[in-house]
Motif scaffolding. Structure first.
Motif, PDB file in Angstrom:
ATOM      1  N   GLU A 149      47.074  45.313  43.408  1.00 18.26           N
ATOM      2  CA  GLU A 149      47.514  46.291  44.423  1.00 18.26           C
ATOM      3  C   GLU A 149      47.842  45.593  45.745  1.00 18.26           C
ATOM      4  O   GLU A 149      48.725  46.030  46.479  1.00 18.26           O
ATOM      5  N   HIS A 150      47.129  44.511  46.022  1.00 21.00           N
ATOM      6  CA  HIS A 150      47.341  43.789  47.282  1.00 21.00           C
ATOM      7  C   HIS A 150      48.590  42.914  47.231  1.00 21.00           C
ATOM      8  O   HIS A 150      49.464  43.009  48.097  1.00 21.00           O
TER       9      HIS A 150
ATOM     10  N   ALA B 180      46.698  35.267  41.531  1.00 19.47           N
ATOM     11  CA  ALA B 180      45.443  36.009  41.312  1.00 19.47           C
ATOM     12  C   ALA B 180      45.717  37.277  40.493  1.00 19.47           C
ATOM     13  O   ALA B 180      44.946  37.611  39.575  1.00 19.47           O
ATOM     14  N   ALA B 181      46.801  37.974  40.809  1.00 16.75           N
ATOM     15  CA  ALA B 181      47.145  39.194  40.055  1.00 16.75           C
ATOM     16  C   ALA B 181      47.391  38.852  38.584  1.00 16.75           C
ATOM     17  O   ALA B 181      46.983  39.593  37.679  1.00 16.75           O
ATOM     18  N   GLN B 182      48.040  37.710  38.343  1.00 17.93           N
ATOM     19  CA  GLN B 182      48.293  37.285  36.959  1.00 17.93           C
ATOM     20  C   GLN B 182      46.978  36.950  36.254  1.00 17.93           C
ATOM     21  O   GLN B 182      46.772  37.311  35.087  1.00 17.93           O
TER      22      GLN B 182
ATOM     23  N   ILE C 111      39.383  32.182  36.318  1.00 23.38           N
ATOM     24  CA  ILE C 111      39.632  32.740  37.646  1.00 23.38           C
ATOM     25  C   ILE C 111      39.407  31.625  38.667  1.00 23.38           C
ATOM     26  O   ILE C 111      38.297  31.098  38.770  1.00 23.38           O
ATOM     27  N   TYR C 112      40.448  31.281  39.384  1.00 23.12           N
ATOM     28  CA  TYR C 112      40.358  30.206  40.372  1.00 23.12           C
ATOM     29  C   TYR C 112      39.997  30.736  41.753  1.00 23.12           C
ATOM     30  O   TYR C 112      40.087  31.945  42.011  1.00 23.12           O
ATOM     31  N   ASN C 113      39.571  29.848  42.600  1.00 24.21           N
ATOM     32  CA  ASN C 113      39.228  30.185  43.977  1.00 24.21           C
ATOM     33  C   ASN C 113      40.527  30.431  44.753  1.00 24.21           C
ATOM     34  O   ASN C 113      41.290  29.492  44.986  1.00 24.21           O
TER      35      ASN C 113
ATOM     36  N   GLN D  30      45.332  40.175  35.359  1.00 26.52           N
ATOM     37  CA  GLN D  30      46.052  40.787  34.225  1.00 26.52           C
ATOM     38  C   GLN D  30      45.637  40.086  32.923  1.00 26.52           C
ATOM     39  O   GLN D  30      45.401  40.746  31.902  1.00 26.52           O
ATOM     40  N   ASN D  31      45.524  38.770  32.986  1.00 22.79           N
ATOM     41  CA  ASN D  31      45.089  38.003  31.799  1.00 22.79           C
ATOM     42  C   ASN D  31      43.693  38.443  31.370  1.00 22.79           C
ATOM     43  O   ASN D  31      43.422  38.618  30.178  1.00 22.79           O
ATOM     44  N   LEU D  32      42.807  38.638  32.351  1.00 27.15           N
ATOM     45  CA  LEU D  32      41.443  39.057  32.027  1.00 27.15           C
ATOM     46  C   LEU D  32      41.454  40.460  31.411  1.00 27.15           C
ATOM     47  O   LEU D  32      40.771  40.714  30.412  1.00 27.15           O
TER      48      LEU D  32
END
Ligand SMILES: Nc1ncnc2c1ncn2[C@@H]1O[C@H](COP(=O)(O)OP(=O)(O)OP(=O)(O)O)[C@@H](O)[C@H]1O
Ligand SMILES: [Mg+2]
Length: 210
Positions: free
Chosen positions: A188-189, A195-197, A170-172, A200-202
């Protein structure tokens, strides 16, 4: 199934990870309870800002060292419980680890931050493991800044703990801050964001572990 997002080190992304996962599970038809075990109540605040159109996430505040007793009564009503472990108080952090079937330990990768996470392992997780036999879970690197030498040193220190580490990184990214302030997940945002990807990966990797 109870998943605790824990690290006694403050500001490692526990609430960000817990709220994003809770919203993602809710969006995949999982009846989810998000437990805010932190007296700061950041997950409860997140829910207050949550738009009505987003999938429902129940949130309850249980910032107590006897978390397991309180949780025993309510967890049966849900498919999944995610605990935002807070954790500055050692007894509460220990309770959040003890009650979990799986722990996610968000960790920052700079060297001093990595040392705090090491202390958390020695003071809390190893203690609980001595009683429970084994603590299942994985460390999650969060707020990474790409390619910095500090990050690389810290990552090595944390990997040396010998606890599993998620492949997902997870990057900043500002998207995480925007989403949490609106009571949303990053998906949702901004569904097409990096970030959404990452989330999803997590979510996918976590589902392979539990
Ligand atoms: N991946 C990220 N990228 C950018 N900012 C992030 C990221 N994750 C968290 N943040 C921001 O960093 C701060 C700390 O994150 P968060 O509140 O999730 O950590 P925490 O571990 O729950 O903190 P605390 O120990 O105070 O409960 C917040 O302002 C949050 O918006
Ligand atoms: Mg928090």
């Amino acid at each position: 199934m109870v998943i605790s997002v824990v690290n006694q080190k403050g500001g490692t992304g526990k609430t960000t990870v817990a709220t994003n996962l809770a919203a993602t599970f809710a969006g995949n038809d999982t009846d989810i309870l998000l437990v805010d075990a932190d007296p700061q109540q950041s997950s409860l605040d997140w829910q207050k800002d949550r738009p009505d159109k987003c999938p429902h996430v129940s949130v309850v505040g249980l910032p107590f060292a006897n978390l397991h007793k309180e949780l025993g009564r309510i967890k049966k009503k849900y498919d999944l419980v995610i605990i935002d472990g807070g954790g500055r108080i050692t007894a509460n952090a220990r309770a959040a680890v003890a009650v979990a079937d799986f722990i996610i330990v968000p960790a920052l990768a700079s060297k001093p931050d990595a040392m705090s996470t090491q202390s958390f392992f020695h003071e809390v997780i190893e203690d609980v493991a001595a009683i429970k036999g084994k603590v299942a879970g994985a460390i999650l690197f969060t707020m990474l800044k790409s390619g910095t030498i500090f990050n690389l040193l810290g990552q090595k220190q944390i990997k040396d703990l010998g606890f599993p580490v998620f492949d997902t990184l997870i990057y900043n990214r500002i998207t995480y801050q925007e989403a949490i302030s609106q009571g949303k997940s990053v998906f949702e945002h901004k569904p097409k964001s990096i970030a959404a990807q990452e989330m999803q990966n997590l979510y996918d990797e976590l589902n392979g572990c539990i």
